[in-house]
Design an enzyme around this catalytic site. Structure first.
Site, short mmCIF file in Angstrom:
data_model
loop_
_atom_site.label_atom_id
_atom_site.label_comp_id
_atom_site.label_asym_id
_atom_site.label_seq_id
_atom_site.Cartn_x
_atom_site.Cartn_y
_atom_site.Cartn_z
N ASP A 1 0.82 -1.21 0.00
CA ASP A 1 0.00 0.00 0.00
C ASP A 1 0.86 1.26 0.00
O ASP A 1 2.08 1.21 0.18
CB ASP A 1 -0.95 0.00 1.22
CG ASP A 1 -0.24 -0.26 2.55
OD1 ASP A 1 1.00 -0.34 2.55
OD2 ASP A 1 -0.92 -0.37 3.58
N ASN B 1 -7.26 -2.00 14.56
CA ASN B 1 -8.67 -2.23 14.21
C ASN B 1 -8.83 -3.42 13.26
O ASN B 1 -9.90 -3.62 12.69
CB ASN B 1 -9.28 -0.96 13.59
CG ASN B 1 -8.65 -0.59 12.25
OD1 ASN B 1 -7.70 -1.26 11.80
ND2 ASN B 1 -9.15 0.43 11.60
N HIS C 1 -7.16 -3.94 10.38
CA HIS C 1 -6.89 -3.74 8.95
C HIS C 1 -5.60 -4.44 8.54
O HIS C 1 -4.69 -4.62 9.34
CB HIS C 1 -6.88 -2.24 8.57
CG HIS C 1 -5.70 -1.43 8.99
ND1 HIS C 1 -5.82 -0.16 9.51
CD2 HIS C 1 -4.37 -1.67 8.96
CE1 HIS C 1 -4.62 0.33 9.77
NE2 HIS C 1 -3.73 -0.58 9.46
N GLU D 1 -9.67 -1.47 5.45
CA GLU D 1 -10.24 -1.07 6.74
C GLU D 1 -11.55 -1.82 7.02
O GLU D 1 -12.22 -2.26 6.07
CB GLU D 1 -10.54 0.43 6.70
CG GLU D 1 -9.31 1.32 6.53
CD GLU D 1 -8.62 1.63 7.84
OE1 GLU D 1 -8.51 0.76 8.71
OE2 GLU D 1 -8.19 2.79 8.00
C1 GLP Z 1 -0.40 0.83 8.67
C2 GLP Z 1 -0.16 0.03 7.38
C3 GLP Z 1 -0.32 -1.46 7.61
C4 GLP Z 1 0.35 -1.84 8.90
C5 GLP Z 1 -0.39 -1.24 10.05
C6 GLP Z 1 0.20 -1.54 11.41
O1 GLP Z 1 -1.50 1.68 8.59
N1 GLP Z 1 -0.94 0.42 6.26
O2 GLP Z 1 0.21 -2.18 6.49
O3 GLP Z 1 0.34 -3.24 9.05
O4 GLP Z 1 -0.61 0.14 9.89
O5 GLP Z 1 1.28 -0.73 11.69
P1 GLP Z 1 2.27 -0.97 12.89
O6 GLP Z 1 3.13 -2.13 12.49
O7 GLP Z 1 3.05 0.30 13.00
O8 GLP Z 1 1.44 -1.26 14.08
#
Ligand code: GLP
Length: 241
Positions: free
Chosen positions: A67, A136, A138, A143
């Site tokens: 993404d 959440n 995702h 989402e």
């Molecule tokens: C972001 C990314 C995800 C990631 C998630 C968790 O928004 N788009 O791909 O897995 O948040 O992030 P973190 O590893 O910092 O908790």
């Protein structure tokens, strides 16, 4: 879905890197699906170490990231393009032309998403897709919603994700409100999936993920429908299991 509980973040990072290194050594032309976020940073550090100390070779490896924010300039230090260069690509011998991320600078996001989906398919599909998970539920930027899109698409970010991700930006208004993301279908087309989950803040979503249902309220739950998913958890993330 198999899961392995590791002692801490360090062990998750080491094991994650070992799994990716095994894949690359088995097939030097592997296609890796990569993720951003704070979770995989330690694993990327280990991969860089393996490249520098033991010659782990990325010269034929191709990557497709999950993404990217939209719109965002690649030069913005919060873009995922910047993150990947900073944490991995600038430190290994991957060829520039083998690196792919959805283009946050594109003037036609729908066209960009369709082209990205086709590029993954034309390359032969992802061999191993690395994922993190949002608090959440995702994955990528899929989402929790009534419906989840299958293919790569432009999406809005939830208030919760904007708030959580604002920790990386100077102020919350700077967080882009949209993103380009692989869809749940794109993700589930990968031959195998490696989901990394660490930290106490993820314990509630881990409990939901392993509650035995598939629901769009927890997009990651759709990974249960994939035949080859390995989840690496640290003890903190697994504490409610
Ligand atoms: C972001 C990314 C995800 C990631 C998630 C968790 O928004 N788009 O791909 O897995 O948040 O992030 P973190 O590893 O910092 O908790």
């Amino acid at each position: 879905m198999e899961y392995i509980i590791c002692k801490n973040y360090e062990e998750v990072s080491l094991l994650g890197a070992a799994i990716l290194a095994k894949q690359i050594n088995k097939n030097p032309k592997s296609i890796l699906g990569l993720a951003t976020g704070s979770t995989p940073v330690g694993m990327y550090k280990k991969l860089v170490e393996m490249h520098k100390k033991s010659g782990l070779d990325f010269s034929e490896v191709k990557t497709f990231n999950l993404d990217e924010y939209y719109p965002i300039k690649k030069s913005n230090d919060q873009s995922y393009d910047y993150f990947m260069r900073d944490n991995l690509f600038s430190h290994i011998n991957i060829k520039k032309e083998n690196i792919h991320l959805p283009n946050g600078e594109s003037s036609d996001p729908d066209k960009e998403c369709a082209a990205y989906e086709k590029m993954i398919a034309d390359a032969g599909g992802v061999d191993i897709q690395v994922l993190g998970i949002g608090v959440n539920g995702h994955v990528g930027f899929n989402e929790p919603e009534n419906e989840l899109k299958l293919a790569t698409h432009l999406t809005g970010l939830t208030k919760n994700t904007i708030e959580v991700n604002s920790r990386f930006f100077k102020k919350i208004e700077d967080v882009p409100t949209k993103a380009l993301t692989m869809g749940m279908g794109t993700i589930n087309k990968a031959k195998s999936i490696l989901l990394l989950i660490t930290g106490k803040s993820k314990a509630p979503v881990v409990k939901k993920l392993f509650s035995g249902v598939v629901t769009t309220a927890v997009p990651a739950s759709f990974l249960h429908l994939h035949p080859d998913v390995t989840v690496l958890l640290d003890e903190a993330a697994a504490e409610l299991l």
